[in-house]
Design a protein around this motif. Structure first.
Motif, PDB file in Angstrom:
ATOM      1  N   ARG A   8       0.824  -1.210   0.000  1.00 45.64           N
ATOM      2  CA  ARG A   8       0.000   0.000   0.000  1.00 45.64           C
ATOM      3  C   ARG A   8       0.860   1.262   0.000  1.00 45.64           C
ATOM      4  O   ARG A   8       0.527   2.257  -0.660  1.00 45.64           O
ATOM      5  N   LEU A   9       1.984   1.227   0.719  1.00 47.10           N
ATOM      6  CA  LEU A   9       2.894   2.387   0.751  1.00 47.10           C
ATOM      7  C   LEU A   9       3.475   2.667  -0.648  1.00 47.10           C
ATOM      8  O   LEU A   9       3.554   3.823  -1.071  1.00 47.10           O
ATOM      9  N   SER A  10       3.834   1.635  -1.368  1.00 53.74           N
ATOM     10  CA  SER A  10       4.389   1.824  -2.722  1.00 53.74           C
ATOM     11  C   SER A  10       3.343   2.432  -3.658  1.00 53.74           C
ATOM     12  O   SER A  10       3.662   3.263  -4.510  1.00 53.74           O
ATOM     13  N   GLU A  11       2.079   2.028  -3.467  1.00 53.14           N
ATOM     14  CA  GLU A  11       1.015   2.588  -4.306  1.00 53.14           C
ATOM     15  C   GLU A  11       0.795   4.064  -3.981  1.00 53.14           C
ATOM     16  O   GLU A  11       0.567   4.877  -4.896  1.00 53.14           O
ATOM     17  N   ARG A  12       0.850   4.433  -2.674  1.00 52.33           N
ATOM     18  CA  ARG A  12       0.685   5.839  -2.307  1.00 52.33           C
ATOM     19  C   ARG A  12       1.828   6.690  -2.889  1.00 52.33           C
ATOM     20  O   ARG A  12       1.600   7.806  -3.344  1.00 52.33           O
ATOM     21  N   ARG A  13       3.020   6.158  -2.880  1.00 55.20           N
ATOM     22  CA  ARG A  13       4.161   6.888  -3.440  1.00 55.20           C
ATOM     23  C   ARG A  13       3.984   7.101  -4.956  1.00 55.20           C
ATOM     24  O   ARG A  13       4.235   8.184  -5.473  1.00 55.20           O
ATOM     25  N   ALA A  14       3.557   6.067  -5.646  1.00 56.19           N
ATOM     26  CA  ALA A  14       3.351   6.190  -7.097  1.00 56.19           C
ATOM     27  C   ALA A  14       2.274   7.230  -7.394  1.00 56.19           C
ATOM     28  O   ALA A  14       2.426   8.078  -8.289  1.00 56.19           O
ATOM     29  N   ASN A  15       1.189   7.196  -6.635  1.00 51.00           N
ATOM     30  CA  ASN A  15       0.105   8.156  -6.864  1.00 51.00           C
ATOM     31  C   ASN A  15       0.520   9.582  -6.501  1.00 51.00           C
ATOM     32  O   ASN A  15       0.054  10.548  -7.118  1.00 51.00           O
ATOM     33  N   ALA A  16       1.411   9.717  -5.529  1.00 55.22           N
ATOM     34  CA  ALA A  16       1.888  11.050  -5.160  1.00 55.22           C
ATOM     35  C   ALA A  16       2.661  11.691  -6.321  1.00 55.22           C
ATOM     36  O   ALA A  16       2.481  12.879  -6.624  1.00 55.22           O
ATOM     37  N   VAL A  17       3.502  10.917  -6.967  1.00 55.93           N
ATOM     38  CA  VAL A  17       4.251  11.444  -8.119  1.00 55.93           C
ATOM     39  C   VAL A  17       3.305  11.724  -9.281  1.00 55.93           C
ATOM     40  O   VAL A  17       3.415  12.750  -9.963  1.00 55.93           O
ATOM     41  N   ARG A  18       2.349  10.838  -9.504  1.00 59.79           N
ATOM     42  CA  ARG A  18       1.373  11.057 -10.586  1.00 59.79           C
ATOM     43  C   ARG A  18       0.610  12.348 -10.358  1.00 59.79           C
ATOM     44  O   ARG A  18       0.376  13.130 -11.296  1.00 59.79           O
ATOM     45  N   ASP A  19       0.199  12.609  -9.104  1.00 57.16           N
ATOM     46  CA  ASP A  19      -0.556  13.830  -8.804  1.00 57.16           C
ATOM     47  C   ASP A  19       0.241  15.085  -9.126  1.00 57.16           C
ATOM     48  O   ASP A  19      -0.308  16.073  -9.628  1.00 57.16           O
ATOM     49  N   VAL A  20       1.544  15.059  -8.844  1.00 54.02           N
ATOM     50  CA  VAL A  20       2.376  16.222  -9.161  1.00 54.02           C
ATOM     51  C   VAL A  20       2.417  16.442 -10.679  1.00 54.02           C
ATOM     52  O   VAL A  20       2.300  17.576 -11.166  1.00 54.02           O
ATOM     53  N   MET A  21       2.586  15.376 -11.446  1.00 54.22           N
ATOM     54  CA  MET A  21       2.650  15.489 -12.905  1.00 54.22           C
ATOM     55  C   MET A  21       1.345  16.040 -13.473  1.00 54.22           C
ATOM     56  O   MET A  21       1.348  16.926 -14.345  1.00 54.22           O
ATOM     57  N   VAL A  22       0.221  15.540 -12.959  1.00 56.26           N
ATOM     58  CA  VAL A  22      -1.082  15.923 -13.505  1.00 56.26           C
ATOM     59  C   VAL A  22      -1.529  17.283 -12.977  1.00 56.26           C
ATOM     60  O   VAL A  22      -1.934  18.176 -13.753  1.00 56.26           O
ATOM     61  N   ASN A  23      -1.478  17.470 -11.657  1.00 56.22           N
ATOM     62  CA  ASN A  23      -2.056  18.670 -11.040  1.00 56.22           C
ATOM     63  C   ASN A  23      -1.125  19.876 -11.084  1.00 56.22           C
ATOM     64  O   ASN A  23      -1.607  21.015 -11.141  1.00 56.22           O
ATOM     65  N   GLU A  24       0.174  19.658 -11.030  1.00 60.79           N
ATOM     66  CA  GLU A  24       1.097  20.792 -11.012  1.00 60.79           C
ATOM     67  C   GLU A  24       1.717  21.080 -12.377  1.00 60.79           C
ATOM     68  O   GLU A  24       2.025  22.239 -12.676  1.00 60.79           O
ATOM     69  N   TYR A  25       1.895  20.056 -13.207  1.00 52.27           N
ATOM     70  CA  TYR A  25       2.606  20.279 -14.473  1.00 52.27           C
ATOM     71  C   TYR A  25       1.763  19.979 -15.706  1.00 52.27           C
ATOM     72  O   TYR A  25       2.279  19.983 -16.820  1.00 52.27           O
ATOM     73  N   GLY A  26       0.475  19.739 -15.508  1.00 52.31           N
ATOM     74  CA  GLY A  26      -0.466  19.740 -16.611  1.00 52.31           C
ATOM     75  C   GLY A  26      -0.471  18.546 -17.541  1.00 52.31           C
ATOM     76  O   GLY A  26      -1.020  18.622 -18.639  1.00 52.31           O
ATOM     77  N   VAL A  27       0.098  17.414 -17.124  1.00 53.05           N
ATOM     78  CA  VAL A  27       0.015  16.215 -17.965  1.00 53.05           C
ATOM     79  C   VAL A  27      -1.392  15.639 -17.846  1.00 53.05           C
ATOM     80  O   VAL A  27      -1.942  15.537 -16.739  1.00 53.05           O
TER      81      VAL A  27
END
Length: 233
Positions: free
Chosen positions: A175-194
């Motif tokens: 579960r921790l690895s999944e939260r880490r992956a989603n945290a990086v995805r959120d930065v790409m989508v929400n902060e950098y517009g992917v």
């Protein structure tokens, strides 16, 4: 006086027949006529009764001389030595009068095949603190570089992969690895517009270590999120 009378026509005959050598094969009638005149002249030197005979003999002699010593096809080789008498004018021939072999044109070299453009690739490796799934500020520049690359190549997609060290239960680390992956995805989508549909997130728990979990340095390397984007130029 007899010698002079005979020599003059002979010289004349020699000159005229030599001129015939320059005529082509189809011009043998003029040669025959010239030979006939000369022959008649030679016969007349002896007597009038020899003139007619000289005419016939001279005509045959002139025609034969023209045929043998002439150059029917104009290739520079006289008829008697020409093994190819019907060579078209202007053709390069050998000493037998036959056309020289035409050198085959060299085959064109094949055009080199264009080299396929090598794909371009960008990789991401984000490290995390122990038991944390928060993206560090110093990691965001690397995440932005991946987002910019994907903006430059809009056909690309990627999968963000989360990992942990071996400390703790397997289920918790998953579960921790999944939260880490989603945290990086959120930065790409929400902060950098992917676009969200271009980025997937998956966790592998502690199942894919890249360093030794027996020491602190190795465990720090294993607490990571990885991603790779490849595009064709």
């Amino acid at each position: 006086m007899r010698i002079v009378r005979t020599a003059v026509p002979l010289v004349l005959a020699s000159g005229l027949l030599s001129g015939c050598a320059g005529l082509v094969q189809s011009d043998w009638p003029p040669c025959a006529a010239v030979g006939g005149v000369v022959g008649a002249g030679l016969g007349a030197i002896e007597s009038a009764s020899w003139a007619a005979g000289g005419l016939g003999i001279g005509a045959l002699t002139g025609a034969a001389y023209c045929w043998v010593h002439g150059d029917a096809d104009g290739d520079g080789v006289v008829n008697k030595e020409d093994k190819c008498p019907d060579t078209p004018r202007g053709t390069q021939v050998d000493e037998r009068g036959c056309p020289l072999p035409v050198a085959a044109a060299p085959a064109p070299e094949p055009e080199p095949m264009p080299e396929a453009a090598a794909p371009v690739r960008v990789e991401l490796d984000v490290k995390f603190d122990f038991d944390k799934a928060v993206v560090k500020e110093e990691s965001k520049a690397d995440i932005k570089a991946v987002a910019d690359f994907m903006s430059e190549y809009p056909q690309t997609t990627t999968t963000v992969e989360g990992h942990t060290d071996s400390v703790g239960p397997d289920a918790y680390n998953q579960r921790l690895s999944e939260r880490r992956a989603n945290a990086v995805r959120d930065v790409m989508v929400n902060e950098y517009g992917v676009s969200a549909d271009r980025v997937d997130a998956v966790g592998y728990g502690e199942s894919r270590p890249v360093a030794d979990n027996a020491n602190a340095e190795g465990r720090a390397i294993n607490r990571r999120v990885e991603a790779e984007v490849e595009a064709k130029q």
